[in-house]
Design a protein around this motif. Sequence first.
Motif, mmCIF file in Angstrom:
data_model
loop_
_atom_site.group_PDB
_atom_site.id
_atom_site.type_symbol
_atom_site.label_atom_id
_atom_site.label_comp_id
_atom_site.label_asym_id
_atom_site.label_seq_id
_atom_site.Cartn_x
_atom_site.Cartn_y
_atom_site.Cartn_z
ATOM 1 N N GLU A 1 -8.044 -3.591 8.221
ATOM 2 C CA GLU A 1 -7.120 -2.766 8.999
ATOM 3 C C GLU A 1 -5.983 -3.658 9.453
ATOM 4 O O GLU A 1 -6.214 -4.722 10.019
ATOM 5 C CB GLU A 1 -7.829 -2.191 10.235
ATOM 6 N N LEU A 2 -4.755 -3.206 9.226
ATOM 7 C CA LEU A 2 -3.599 -4.043 9.541
ATOM 8 C C LEU A 2 -3.453 -4.275 11.046
ATOM 9 O O LEU A 2 -3.340 -3.327 11.827
ATOM 10 C CB LEU A 2 -2.317 -3.400 8.998
ATOM 11 N N SER A 3 -3.482 -5.544 11.439
ATOM 12 C CA SER A 3 -3.149 -5.930 12.809
ATOM 13 C C SER A 3 -2.761 -7.404 12.776
ATOM 14 O O SER A 3 -3.222 -8.147 11.923
ATOM 15 C CB SER A 3 -4.329 -5.702 13.761
ATOM 16 N N PRO A 4 -1.877 -7.839 13.692
ATOM 17 C CA PRO A 4 -1.401 -9.222 13.647
ATOM 18 C C PRO A 4 -2.490 -10.209 14.027
ATOM 19 O O PRO A 4 -3.245 -9.967 14.957
ATOM 20 C CB PRO A 4 -0.251 -9.241 14.663
ATOM 21 N N GLY A 5 -2.593 -11.291 13.286
ATOM 22 C CA GLY A 5 -3.570 -12.322 13.583
ATOM 23 C C GLY A 5 -2.891 -13.675 13.645
ATOM 24 O O GLY A 5 -1.716 -13.811 13.313
ATOM 25 N N ASP A 6 -3.658 -14.688 14.063
ATOM 26 C CA ASP A 6 -3.167 -16.075 14.095
ATOM 27 C C ASP A 6 -1.779 -16.208 14.702
ATOM 28 O O ASP A 6 -1.585 -15.909 15.864
ATOM 29 C CB ASP A 6 -3.192 -16.672 12.688
ATOM 30 N N ASP A 7 -0.819 -16.630 13.883
ATOM 31 C CA ASP A 7 0.523 -16.949 14.388
ATOM 32 C C ASP A 7 1.446 -15.740 14.452
ATOM 33 O O ASP A 7 2.633 -15.888 14.743
ATOM 34 C CB ASP A 7 1.177 -18.003 13.487
ATOM 35 N N ALA A 8 0.932 -14.540 14.178
ATOM 36 C CA ALA A 8 1.789 -13.352 14.146
ATOM 37 C C ALA A 8 1.684 -12.581 15.461
ATOM 38 O O ALA A 8 0.633 -12.539 16.094
ATOM 39 C CB ALA A 8 1.391 -12.462 12.984
ATOM 40 N N THR A 9 2.802 -11.962 15.890
ATOM 41 C CA THR A 9 2.769 -11.141 17.102
ATOM 42 C C THR A 9 2.864 -9.657 16.788
ATOM 43 O O THR A 9 2.673 -8.819 17.657
ATOM 44 C CB THR A 9 3.928 -11.501 18.055
ATOM 45 N N ASP A 10 3.173 -9.324 15.522
ATOM 46 C CA ASP A 10 3.264 -7.928 15.111
ATOM 47 C C ASP A 10 3.085 -7.885 13.601
ATOM 48 O O ASP A 10 3.310 -8.893 12.916
ATOM 49 C CB ASP A 10 4.628 -7.345 15.517
ATOM 50 N N ALA A 11 2.650 -6.748 13.093
ATOM 51 C CA ALA A 11 2.497 -6.579 11.651
ATOM 52 C C ALA A 11 2.689 -5.104 11.356
ATOM 53 O O ALA A 11 2.187 -4.258 12.102
ATOM 54 C CB ALA A 11 1.113 -7.040 11.202
ATOM 55 N N ASN A 12 3.426 -4.812 10.274
ATOM 56 C CA ASN A 12 3.699 -3.408 9.991
ATOM 57 C C ASN A 12 3.976 -3.193 8.509
ATOM 58 O O ASN A 12 4.275 -4.127 7.785
ATOM 59 C CB ASN A 12 4.919 -2.948 10.810
ATOM 60 N N ARG B 1 0.872 -1.176 0.000
ATOM 61 C CA ARG B 1 0.000 0.000 0.000
ATOM 62 C C ARG B 1 0.911 1.229 0.000
ATOM 63 O O ARG B 1 1.807 1.334 0.832
ATOM 64 C CB ARG B 1 -0.902 -0.004 1.238
ATOM 65 N N ASP B 2 0.678 2.145 -0.927
ATOM 66 C CA ASP B 2 1.485 3.368 -1.043
ATOM 67 C C ASP B 2 2.986 3.065 -1.087
ATOM 68 O O ASP B 2 3.788 3.749 -0.443
ATOM 69 C CB ASP B 2 1.185 4.319 0.126
ATOM 70 N N GLY B 3 3.347 2.016 -1.804
ATOM 71 C CA GLY B 3 4.764 1.696 -1.973
ATOM 72 C C GLY B 3 5.422 1.036 -0.786
ATOM 73 O O GLY B 3 6.632 0.802 -0.794
ATOM 74 N N ARG B 4 4.635 0.736 0.251
ATOM 75 C CA ARG B 4 5.201 0.075 1.424
ATOM 76 C C ARG B 4 4.647 -1.337 1.555
ATOM 77 O O ARG B 4 3.485 -1.603 1.236
ATOM 78 C CB ARG B 4 4.938 0.900 2.684
ATOM 79 N N LEU B 5 5.506 -2.200 2.072
ATOM 80 C CA LEU B 5 5.261 -3.632 2.105
ATOM 81 C C LEU B 5 4.852 -4.079 3.506
ATOM 82 O O LEU B 5 5.413 -3.619 4.492
ATOM 83 C CB LEU B 5 6.575 -4.316 1.711
ATOM 84 N N VAL B 6 3.895 -5.005 3.571
ATOM 85 C CA VAL B 6 3.486 -5.561 4.867
ATOM 86 C C VAL B 6 4.345 -6.780 5.210
ATOM 87 O O VAL B 6 4.469 -7.704 4.417
ATOM 88 C CB VAL B 6 2.004 -5.993 4.840
ATOM 89 N N LEU B 7 4.932 -6.752 6.396
ATOM 90 C CA LEU B 7 5.589 -7.940 6.950
ATOM 91 C C LEU B 7 4.952 -8.252 8.302
ATOM 92 O O LEU B 7 4.443 -7.350 8.977
ATOM 93 C CB LEU B 7 7.087 -7.714 7.139
ATOM 94 N N TRP C 1 10.774 -11.657 11.021
ATOM 95 C CA TRP C 1 9.784 -11.104 10.096
ATOM 96 C C TRP C 1 9.714 -11.903 8.800
ATOM 97 O O TRP C 1 10.735 -12.324 8.266
ATOM 98 C CB TRP C 1 10.139 -9.652 9.762
ATOM 99 N N SER C 2 8.482 -12.087 8.323
ATOM 100 C CA SER C 2 8.302 -12.674 6.992
ATOM 101 C C SER C 2 7.046 -12.069 6.370
ATOM 102 O O SER C 2 6.328 -11.326 7.027
ATOM 103 C CB SER C 2 8.170 -14.198 7.078
ATOM 104 N N PHE C 3 6.826 -12.376 5.103
ATOM 105 C CA PHE C 3 5.548 -11.959 4.517
ATOM 106 C C PHE C 3 4.494 -12.987 4.914
ATOM 107 O O PHE C 3 4.827 -14.142 5.210
ATOM 108 C CB PHE C 3 5.665 -11.783 2.998
#
Length: 181
Positions: free
Chosen positions: A132-143, A52-58, A70-72
């Motif tokens: 809306e970006l927020s960590p789910g399932d096996d993730a503890t952070d998302a950005n 989104r806007d040239g930035r990547l979600v990890l 961190w991974s995708f």
Amino acid sequence: MPLYEFSHCPRCGGLLELKRPPTEHRERQICRDCSFIFYQGLKVAAGTLPVRDGRLVLIRRGVEPGIGLWSFPCGYIEKDETLEAGAVRETLEETHLEVRLTALLGAYSYPPALSDSRVAVLAYLAEVVGGELSPGDDATDANYFSYEEIPWKEIAFRSTLDAIRDWRAHPATPPSGPRPA
Ligand SMILES: [Zn+2]
């Protein structure tokens, strides 16, 4: 992890032994009792590089392998779904983002000496279309990360590194550098 990690037949529970089937060129695990040939290929995983806007979600992984790194968003494809549906599903589960796939970015696999997870990873480029970006399932952070902000020293897998570099090199990715807010 050894190449052959199982000792018993998944069909009848008999002992597996290593033998070369007459019509093949390498040994397989074959059941002594029912002759079941236990083919064990790579497992298939698929995920997305949501942009989104040239930035990547990890996402930061909350489970092994790669816990804390961190991974995708990515995961194993179920037997009854397509690669594309699985990639979209994993992304929703791990980031709460709805994405639309825009391109197949790359397919990644490595020799056993370089990676002990025997997996083929398909990575799709995707645009964020909802959620809306927020960590789910096996993730503890998302950005969201610009290329300059990628946490290179805390990347979970070689396939993550390779996919991020392929994202940077992809024609759809705008040139690096500061952008208007
Ligand atoms: Zn058997």
